[in-house]
Write a protein that holds these residues in place. Structure first.
Motif, PDB file in Angstrom:
ATOM      1  N   ALA A 255       0.850  -1.196   0.000  1.00  0.00           N
ATOM      2  CA  ALA A 255       0.000   0.000   0.000  1.00  0.00           C
ATOM      3  C   ALA A 255       0.879   1.238   0.000  1.00  0.00           C
ATOM      4  N   GLN A 256       0.497   2.203  -0.820  1.00  0.00           N
ATOM      5  CA  GLN A 256       1.223   3.474  -0.894  1.00  0.00           C
ATOM      6  C   GLN A 256       0.235   4.620  -0.930  1.00  0.00           C
ATOM      7  N   THR A 257       0.658   5.743  -0.379  1.00  0.00           N
ATOM      8  CA  THR A 257      -0.156   6.954  -0.529  1.00  0.00           C
ATOM      9  C   THR A 257       0.318   7.689  -1.789  1.00  0.00           C
ATOM     10  N   LYS A 258      -0.641   8.233  -2.522  1.00  0.00           N
ATOM     11  CA  LYS A 258      -0.329   8.976  -3.748  1.00  0.00           C
ATOM     12  C   LYS A 258      -1.111  10.285  -3.720  1.00  0.00           C
ATOM     13  N   GLU A 259      -0.428  11.343  -4.072  1.00  0.00           N
ATOM     14  CA  GLU A 259      -1.065  12.657  -4.072  1.00  0.00           C
ATOM     15  C   GLU A 259      -1.646  12.935  -5.453  1.00  0.00           C
ATOM     16  N   TYR A 260      -2.929  13.290  -5.492  1.00  0.00           N
ATOM     17  CA  TYR A 260      -3.573  13.680  -6.751  1.00  0.00           C
ATOM     18  C   TYR A 260      -4.207  15.050  -6.516  1.00  0.00           C
ATOM     19  N   GLY A 261      -3.480  16.092  -6.890  1.00  0.00           N
ATOM     20  CA  GLY A 261      -3.996  17.438  -6.646  1.00  0.00           C
ATOM     21  C   GLY A 261      -4.168  17.672  -5.163  1.00  0.00           C
ATOM     22  N   GLU A 262      -5.396  17.963  -4.755  1.00  0.00           N
ATOM     23  CA  GLU A 262      -5.677  18.298  -3.356  1.00  0.00           C
ATOM     24  C   GLU A 262      -5.896  17.078  -2.477  1.00  0.00           C
ATOM     25  N   VAL A 263      -6.042  15.912  -3.084  1.00  0.00           N
ATOM     26  CA  VAL A 263      -6.379  14.734  -2.271  1.00  0.00           C
ATOM     27  C   VAL A 263      -5.241  13.713  -2.285  1.00  0.00           C
ATOM     28  N   VAL A 264      -5.283  12.855  -1.259  1.00  0.00           N
ATOM     29  CA  VAL A 264      -4.319  11.752  -1.182  1.00  0.00           C
ATOM     30  C   VAL A 264      -5.108  10.444  -1.261  1.00  0.00           C
ATOM     31  N   LEU A 265      -4.697   9.573  -2.168  1.00  0.00           N
ATOM     32  CA  LEU A 265      -5.389   8.306  -2.359  1.00  0.00           C
ATOM     33  C   LEU A 265      -4.498   7.136  -1.945  1.00  0.00           C
ATOM     34  N   ILE A 266      -5.142   6.010  -1.637  1.00  0.00           N
ATOM     35  CA  ILE A 266      -4.402   4.790  -1.305  1.00  0.00           C
ATOM     36  C   ILE A 266      -4.276   3.947  -2.569  1.00  0.00           C
ATOM     37  N   ASN A 267      -3.042   3.585  -2.878  1.00  0.00           N
ATOM     38  CA  ASN A 267      -2.773   2.754  -4.043  1.00  0.00           C
ATOM     39  C   ASN A 267      -2.346   1.366  -3.568  1.00  0.00           C
ATOM     40  N   LEU A 268      -3.060   0.342  -3.967  1.00  0.00           N
ATOM     41  CA  LEU A 268      -2.703  -1.030  -3.594  1.00  0.00           C
ATOM     42  C   LEU A 268      -2.104  -1.728  -4.802  1.00  0.00           C
ATOM     43  N   ASN A 269      -1.061  -2.520  -4.578  1.00  0.00           N
ATOM     44  CA  ASN A 269      -0.468  -3.235  -5.711  1.00  0.00           C
ATOM     45  C   ASN A 269       0.135  -4.561  -5.263  1.00  0.00           C
ATOM     46  N   LYS A 270       0.431  -5.389  -6.238  1.00  0.00           N
ATOM     47  CA  LYS A 270       0.978  -6.726  -5.960  1.00  0.00           C
ATOM     48  C   LYS A 270       2.445  -6.821  -6.383  1.00  0.00           C
ATOM     49  N   GLU A 271       3.190  -5.745  -6.207  1.00  0.00           N
ATOM     50  CA  GLU A 271       4.628  -5.784  -6.476  1.00  0.00           C
ATOM     51  C   GLU A 271       5.256  -6.858  -5.568  1.00  0.00           C
ATOM     52  N   PRO A 272       6.469  -7.342  -5.929  1.00  0.00           N
ATOM     53  CA  PRO A 272       7.086  -8.426  -5.126  1.00  0.00           C
ATOM     54  C   PRO A 272       7.206  -8.065  -3.645  1.00  0.00           C
ATOM     55  N   LYS A 273       7.197  -9.118  -2.820  1.00  0.00           N
ATOM     56  CA  LYS A 273       7.302  -8.904  -1.377  1.00  0.00           C
ATOM     57  C   LYS A 273       8.599  -8.170  -1.041  1.00  0.00           C
ATOM     58  N   VAL A 274       8.546  -7.364  -0.010  1.00  0.00           N
ATOM     59  CA  VAL A 274       9.716  -6.644   0.492  1.00  0.00           C
ATOM     60  C   VAL A 274       9.943  -7.118   1.926  1.00  0.00           C
ATOM     61  N   ASN A 275      11.170  -7.495   2.259  1.00  0.00           N
ATOM     62  CA  ASN A 275      11.462  -8.046   3.599  1.00  0.00           C
ATOM     63  C   ASN A 275      10.583  -9.264   3.890  1.00  0.00           C
ATOM     64  N   PHE A 276      10.312 -10.080   2.890  1.00  0.00           N
ATOM     65  CA  PHE A 276       9.491 -11.305   2.972  1.00  0.00           C
ATOM     66  C   PHE A 276       7.996 -11.029   3.105  1.00  0.00           C
ATOM     67  N   VAL A 277       7.570  -9.779   3.104  1.00  0.00           N
ATOM     68  CA  VAL A 277       6.171  -9.506   3.462  1.00  0.00           C
ATOM     69  C   VAL A 277       5.465  -8.590   2.465  1.00  0.00           C
ATOM     70  N   ARG A 278       4.164  -8.687   2.475  1.00  0.00           N
ATOM     71  CA  ARG A 278       3.276  -7.797   1.723  1.00  0.00           C
ATOM     72  C   ARG A 278       1.963  -7.743   2.480  1.00  0.00           C
ATOM     73  N   PRO A 279       1.543  -6.637   3.034  1.00  0.00           N
ATOM     74  CA  PRO A 279       2.097  -5.298   2.870  1.00  0.00           C
ATOM     75  C   PRO A 279       3.408  -5.101   3.634  1.00  0.00           C
ATOM     76  N   SER A 280       4.286  -4.326   3.037  1.00  0.00           N
ATOM     77  CA  SER A 280       5.529  -3.984   3.710  1.00  0.00           C
ATOM     78  C   SER A 280       5.389  -2.613   4.369  1.00  0.00           C
ATOM     79  N   VAL A 281       5.867  -2.537   5.603  1.00  0.00           N
ATOM     80  CA  VAL A 281       5.851  -1.250   6.315  1.00  0.00           C
ATOM     81  C   VAL A 281       6.772  -0.256   5.612  1.00  0.00           C
ATOM     82  N   ASP A 282       7.908  -0.749   5.113  1.00  0.00           N
ATOM     83  CA  ASP A 282       8.834   0.139   4.392  1.00  0.00           C
ATOM     84  C   ASP A 282       8.134   0.801   3.199  1.00  0.00           C
ATOM     85  N   VAL A 283       7.426   0.016   2.420  1.00  0.00           N
ATOM     86  CA  VAL A 283       6.755   0.556   1.225  1.00  0.00           C
ATOM     87  C   VAL A 283       5.745   1.631   1.630  1.00  0.00           C
ATOM     88  N   LEU A 284       4.944   1.339   2.647  1.00  0.00           N
ATOM     89  CA  LEU A 284       3.943   2.316   3.093  1.00  0.00           C
ATOM     90  C   LEU A 284       4.619   3.586   3.631  1.00  0.00           C
TER      91      LEU A 284
END
Lengths: 196, 120
Positions: A78-107
């Motif tokens: 999960a990542q936050t993405k800025e679109y103009g005045e709002v911030v949206l949550i973007n979910l994706n299935k990119e490879p695991k980071v630190n063995f995990v998904r969701p990764s705290v680092d990515v967020l």
């Protein structure tokens, strides 16, 4: 604000999340390493009944709204993405980071990028190294960082990995984390108001 | 139907104590006196929660979890590790999403039941 946790995190969140007041100044994004969607969904539902904040599962494209805590769903980064005045949550299935998904680092990396000096990173009890790089990103962006202390953690590996990177502003027992966090929120809100 | 919990420990005294705590709260408790016994009976018991010791003579609790993961059953079982070791080794970090809590011995009844209840 981003919170990362794994082993022991459900109990820890039950202890602290009800202590956060509902205001229109901040949102909480929670990445927890759990394999079972049922467990995360149930935790979010239970906490929604216990908290002043609205607690819900994050969905792809959902707008981040103040006064709300979002649990990131299992098996998605999960990542936050800025679109103009709002911030949206973007979910994706990119490879695991630190063995995990969701990764705290990515967020946390995305929270640092979007919210910069207004971001807050909190690492609670947990196994592994995930979250340390994300905390460093928040610190490098001018944000504030805090970890749960060893005595009140079931496992303190995640917190200690962040401490090893010298990117932690404060280490606190679990029960003191909400109060300190809200102090930071007030300071950041005041600073923003002064700039405007 | 009552919720099933499997307690795995090579020390029968520990199993009996934990079982009495949990049965007092209305859970149905199945026990295994070691890792291999747990692996052999897990599918038949089909517990909702596994309370497992880490240091056991036949195989340690992390090795048991790896076998359960390979058997494809771990995604459906909540796991709490019971251990005298405060911190797990980093080599088990990949099992982090499966281990919902980690309780250090000696534990007390109130804390154990609180942590179990929050997962059930």
């Amino acid at each position: 604000m981003a919170i990362g946790t794994s082993t022991g995190g459900i109990a820890a969140l039950h202890d602290i999340l009800p202590e956060f007041p509902k205001t229109n100044t901040y949102a909480i994004l929670i990445a927890m390493h759990i394999i079972s969607p049922d467990v995360v969904n149930t935790t979010a539902k239970r906490l929604n009944e216990l908290c002043s904040l609205k607690v819900k599962m994050a969905e792809h494209g959902m707008q981040v709204e103040p006064g709300t805590a979002y649990f990131m769903p299992c098996d998605y980064h999960a990542q936050t993405k800025e679109y103009g005045e709002v911030v949206l949550i973007n979910l994706n299935k990119e490879p695991k980071v630190n063995f995990v998904r969701p990764s705290v680092d990515v967020l946390m990396n995305s929270v640092a990028e979007v919210f910069k000096e207004n971001s807050i990173g909190i690492l609670l009890t947990g196994m592994g190294m995930d979250g340390a790089q994300g905390m460093k990103a928040i610190k490098d962006a001018g944000g504030s960082t805090m970890v749960q202390d060893r005595d009140t953690s079931s496992v303190s590996q995640m917190a200690e990995a962040a401490i090893d990177l010298s990117c932690v502003d404060t280490v606190l027992p679990l029960e003191f984390i909400p109060k300190k966090t809200m102090k930071w929120v007030e300071e950041k809100t005041s600073n923003r108001a002064a700039q405007i | 139907m009552t919720k099933k919990i499997m307690v795995v420990d090579d020390e029968k005294d520990i199993v009996d104590i934990v079982a009495s705590f949990l049965e007092g709260e209305g859970y149905t408790v199945h026990s295994a006196l070691g890792g291999r016994e747990c692996i052999e009976s897990i599918k038949e018991v089909n517990p909702e929660l596994l309370l497992m010791d880490v240091m056991m003579p036949d195989m340690n609790g992390w090795e048991v979890l790896r076998d359960l993961k390979n058997m494809g059953v771990l995604e459906y079982i909540k796991v709490i590790m019971l251990t005298v070791v405060k911190e797990p080794k980093q080599e088990y970090a990949d099992l982090s999403p499966y281990v919902l809590d980690y309780i250090t011995k000696p534990f007390n009844k109130k804390d154990l039941l609180k942590r179990v209840t929050r997962l059930m």
